[in-house]
Write a protein that holds these residues in place. Structure first.
Motif, PDB file in Angstrom:
ATOM      1  N   UNK A  54      -9.105 -80.013  -0.653  1.00 53.67           N
ATOM      2  CA  UNK A  54      -9.421 -81.846  -1.184  1.00 53.67           C
ATOM      3  C   UNK A  54     -10.430 -81.487  -2.228  1.00 53.67           C
ATOM      4  N   UNK A  55     -11.418 -80.664  -2.542  1.00 52.16           N
ATOM      5  CA  UNK A  55     -12.467 -81.353  -3.977  1.00 52.16           C
ATOM      6  C   UNK A  55     -11.926 -81.157  -5.120  1.00 52.16           C
ATOM      7  N   UNK A  56     -10.994 -79.919  -5.035  1.00 53.49           N
ATOM      8  CA  UNK A  56      -9.640 -79.642  -5.792  1.00 53.49           C
ATOM      9  C   UNK A  56      -9.148 -81.004  -6.190  1.00 53.49           C
ATOM     10  N   UNK A  57      -8.523 -81.102  -4.996  1.00 53.60           N
ATOM     11  CA  UNK A  57      -7.273 -81.987  -5.487  1.00 53.60           C
ATOM     12  C   UNK A  57      -8.324 -83.876  -5.881  1.00 53.60           C
ATOM     13  N   UNK A  58      -9.686 -83.673  -5.669  1.00 54.98           N
ATOM     14  CA  UNK A  58      -9.587 -85.043  -6.118  1.00 54.98           C
ATOM     15  C   UNK A  58     -10.666 -85.264  -7.819  1.00 54.98           C
ATOM     16  N   UNK A  59     -11.039 -83.301  -7.958  1.00 56.59           N
ATOM     17  CA  UNK A  59     -10.917 -83.334  -9.283  1.00 56.59           C
ATOM     18  C   UNK A  59      -9.759 -83.496  -9.980  1.00 56.59           C
ATOM     19  N   UNK A  60      -8.497 -83.437  -9.620  1.00 56.94           N
ATOM     20  CA  UNK A  60      -6.720 -83.847 -10.134  1.00 56.94           C
ATOM     21  C   UNK A  60      -7.437 -84.651 -10.414  1.00 56.94           C
ATOM     22  N   UNK A  61      -7.628 -85.789  -9.232  1.00 59.06           N
ATOM     23  CA  UNK A  61      -6.878 -87.455  -9.195  1.00 59.06           C
ATOM     24  C   UNK A  61      -8.171 -88.066 -10.226  1.00 59.06           C
ATOM     25  N   UNK A  62      -9.066 -87.429 -10.088  1.00 61.70           N
ATOM     26  CA  UNK A  62      -9.942 -87.774 -11.326  1.00 61.70           C
ATOM     27  C   UNK A  62      -9.732 -87.832 -12.634  1.00 61.70           C
ATOM     28  N   UNK A  63      -9.739 -86.944 -12.598  1.00 65.86           N
ATOM     29  CA  UNK A  63      -8.642 -86.253 -14.356  1.00 65.86           C
ATOM     30  C   UNK A  63      -7.784 -87.635 -14.851  1.00 65.86           C
ATOM     31  N   UNK A  64      -6.705 -87.807 -13.580  1.00 61.75           N
ATOM     32  CA  UNK A  64      -5.515 -88.281 -13.793  1.00 61.75           C
ATOM     33  C   UNK A  64      -6.142 -89.813 -14.211  1.00 61.75           C
ATOM     34  N   UNK A  65      -7.086 -90.932 -13.012  1.00 65.24           N
ATOM     35  CA  UNK A  65      -8.265 -91.597 -13.492  1.00 65.24           C
ATOM     36  C   UNK A  65      -8.276 -91.873 -15.357  1.00 65.24           C
ATOM     37  N   UNK A  66      -8.846 -90.592 -14.998  1.00 65.70           N
ATOM     38  CA  UNK A  66      -9.808 -90.390 -16.702  1.00 65.70           C
ATOM     39  C   UNK A  66      -9.051 -90.774 -17.459  1.00 65.70           C
ATOM     40  N   UNK A  67      -7.988 -90.570 -17.684  1.00 63.88           N
ATOM     41  CA  UNK A  67      -6.611 -90.322 -18.594  1.00 63.88           C
ATOM     42  C   UNK A  67      -6.188 -91.938 -18.505  1.00 63.88           C
ATOM     43  N   UNK A  68      -6.358 -92.896 -17.351  1.00 67.20           N
ATOM     44  CA  UNK A  68      -5.375 -93.925 -17.349  1.00 67.20           C
ATOM     45  C   UNK A  68      -6.487 -95.064 -17.965  1.00 67.20           C
ATOM     46  N   UNK A  69      -7.780 -94.804 -18.082  1.00 67.08           N
ATOM     47  CA  UNK A  69      -9.347 -94.935 -17.825  1.00 67.08           C
ATOM     48  C   UNK A  69      -9.952 -94.443 -18.585  1.00 67.08           C
ATOM     49  N   UNK A  70      -9.692 -94.498 -20.034  1.00 68.03           N
ATOM     50  CA  UNK A  70     -10.907 -93.736 -20.440  1.00 68.03           C
ATOM     51  C   UNK A  70     -12.015 -94.542 -20.285  1.00 68.03           C
ATOM     52  N   UNK A  71     -12.780 -95.336 -19.780  1.00 67.18           N
ATOM     53  CA  UNK A  71     -13.989 -95.612 -19.198  1.00 67.18           C
ATOM     54  C   UNK A  71     -14.597 -94.716 -18.520  1.00 67.18           C
ATOM     55  N   UNK A  72     -14.107 -94.295 -17.338  1.00 65.30           N
ATOM     56  CA  UNK A  72     -14.611 -93.490 -16.366  1.00 65.30           C
ATOM     57  C   UNK A  72     -14.781 -92.493 -16.819  1.00 65.30           C
ATOM     58  N   UNK A  73     -14.518 -91.879 -17.856  1.00 66.49           N
ATOM     59  CA  UNK A  73     -15.602 -90.387 -18.869  1.00 66.49           C
ATOM     60  C   UNK A  73     -16.404 -90.699 -18.865  1.00 66.49           C
ATOM     61  N   UNK A  74     -16.876 -91.848 -19.195  1.00 66.45           N
ATOM     62  CA  UNK A  74     -18.814 -91.884 -19.364  1.00 66.45           C
ATOM     63  C   UNK A  74     -19.524 -92.279 -18.233  1.00 66.45           C
ATOM     64  N   UNK A  75     -18.971 -92.214 -17.475  1.00 65.59           N
ATOM     65  CA  UNK A  75     -19.238 -92.367 -15.624  1.00 65.59           C
ATOM     66  C   UNK A  75     -20.169 -91.489 -15.196  1.00 65.59           C
TER      67      UNK A  75
END
Length: 325
Positions: free
Chosen positions: A304-325
């Motif tokens: 679940x944790x690894x899958x969440x990291x992949x989801x976070x990476x996809x979200x960061x690609x869509x919204x670059x602002x997330x990378x700064x959080x």
């Protein structure tokens, strides 16, 4: 992006350590004694002490936990024999290595969860997009009614009905069986279609409503109206502006639902008689089998944790602002 992923990975390691510690110490708060259960009714103190030593329960709990964690990375010597890394110990009940047991069972659960997630994302998001594009039409009303109905049913109710209808009566699909990717990859897919479809019903019903709501909200935003005023086609505005704005929240919801996906996989395994991690977890709890409980818990948490990291990476690609959080 790299710093963002490093932070997520370090946070995941801390989470897994906390889960392992809480699970391990909670086990010893249970009233059941695995040594006494293994000893039987006609048990004497000498036999009980020997069993406790063989199971590794004669050391203080913190020492046992430390040895357990060291064994995962370096392996360890046990009374039953040497356990190579990654060592999750030996099952109290079967005396088999926990790691090999997990490796035999995980393909069923992972395949079911992955296929179910793919089905409910495609159907749910697809229905939501079409409903948003055709607001107020008959299709929109029917899709909303079907989604509400799908959210109100349970896997253990529609599972037997699906088996009777699609497998036993119509013969369109297999009743479901454990995958064997080495010898029968095609059969592995076809054998999991019906269980995955049943598991996905509750989820795609929710995603259909969520996607429709998010798309309707996005279509009313100022930047979308501005794009239309500039003469852009409705299809371009729908896909380029509204869809991209809605995908961020959908990905976030999917990340939050990952644990529910694995929970749904456990119920589905029992409904269809599949031999996955869910059935293994229930067996470990009923038999008070600590190594097996820990192995299933850590394996599931890591997935679940690894899958969440992949989801976070996809979200960061869509919204670059997330990378700064």
């Amino acid at each position: 992006m790299l710093r963002f992923l490093v932070r997520r990975v370090l946070g995941a390691i801390v989470i897994l350590l906390l889960i392992s510690a809480v699970t391990y110490f909670l086990f010893f708060a249970l009233p059941a004694d695995p040594a006494a259960l293994s000893c039987g009714k006609n048990c004497n103190p000498q036999t009980l002490a020997l069993i406790r030593k063989n199971l590794g329960l004669d050391e203080p709990v913190p020492v046992q936990y430390w040895q357990y964690m060291i064994g995962i990375f370096l392996g360890r010597n046990m009374t039953i024999g040497h356990c190579s890394a990654p060592c999750f110990g030996y099952s109290f009940a079967s005396q088999q290595p926990v790691w090999s047991t997990l490796m035999n069972r995980y393909p069923t659960t992972v395949t079911l969860a992955a296929m179910g997630a793919l089905i409910f994302l495609v159907i749910g998001v697809g229905l939501g997009l079409i409903s948003a594009a055709r607001q107020g039409t008959a299709f929109d009303k029917i899709a909303s009614a079907v989604s509400l109905t799908g959210q109100s049913v349970q896997i253990y109710f529609i599972g037997p009905l699906a088996i009777y209808l699609f497998a036993d009566t119509l013969g369109w699909l297999s009743r479901g069986h454990d995958p064997d990717w080495t010898h029968d990859p095609v059969g592995s897919i076809t054998g999991m279609i019906l269980p995955a479809m049943v598991m996905s019903v509750i989820f795609w019903s929710n995603y259909s409503r969520q996607t429709r709501s998010l798309m309707v909200e996005q279509l009313s935003e100022d930047h979308v109206r501005t794009a239309r005023a500039k003469g852009m086609t409705s299809r371009y505005v729908f896909m380029r502006y509204a869809l991209r704005g809605a995908m961020g929240p959908i990905i976030t919801i999917f990340g939050m639902d990952l644990s529910s996906v694995f929970g749904g996989a456990i119920i589905t395994e029992y409904t269809f008689g599949l031999h996955g991690l869910g059935q293994l977890a229930v067996s470990a709890v009923t038999q008070t089998d600590l190594p097996l409980e820990m192995g299933v818990m850590l394996f599931g948490a890591a997935a679940i944790v690894i899958a969440n990291i992949i989801v976070d990476a996809c979200y960061a690609v869509i919204d670059p602002r997330i990378r700064l959080s």
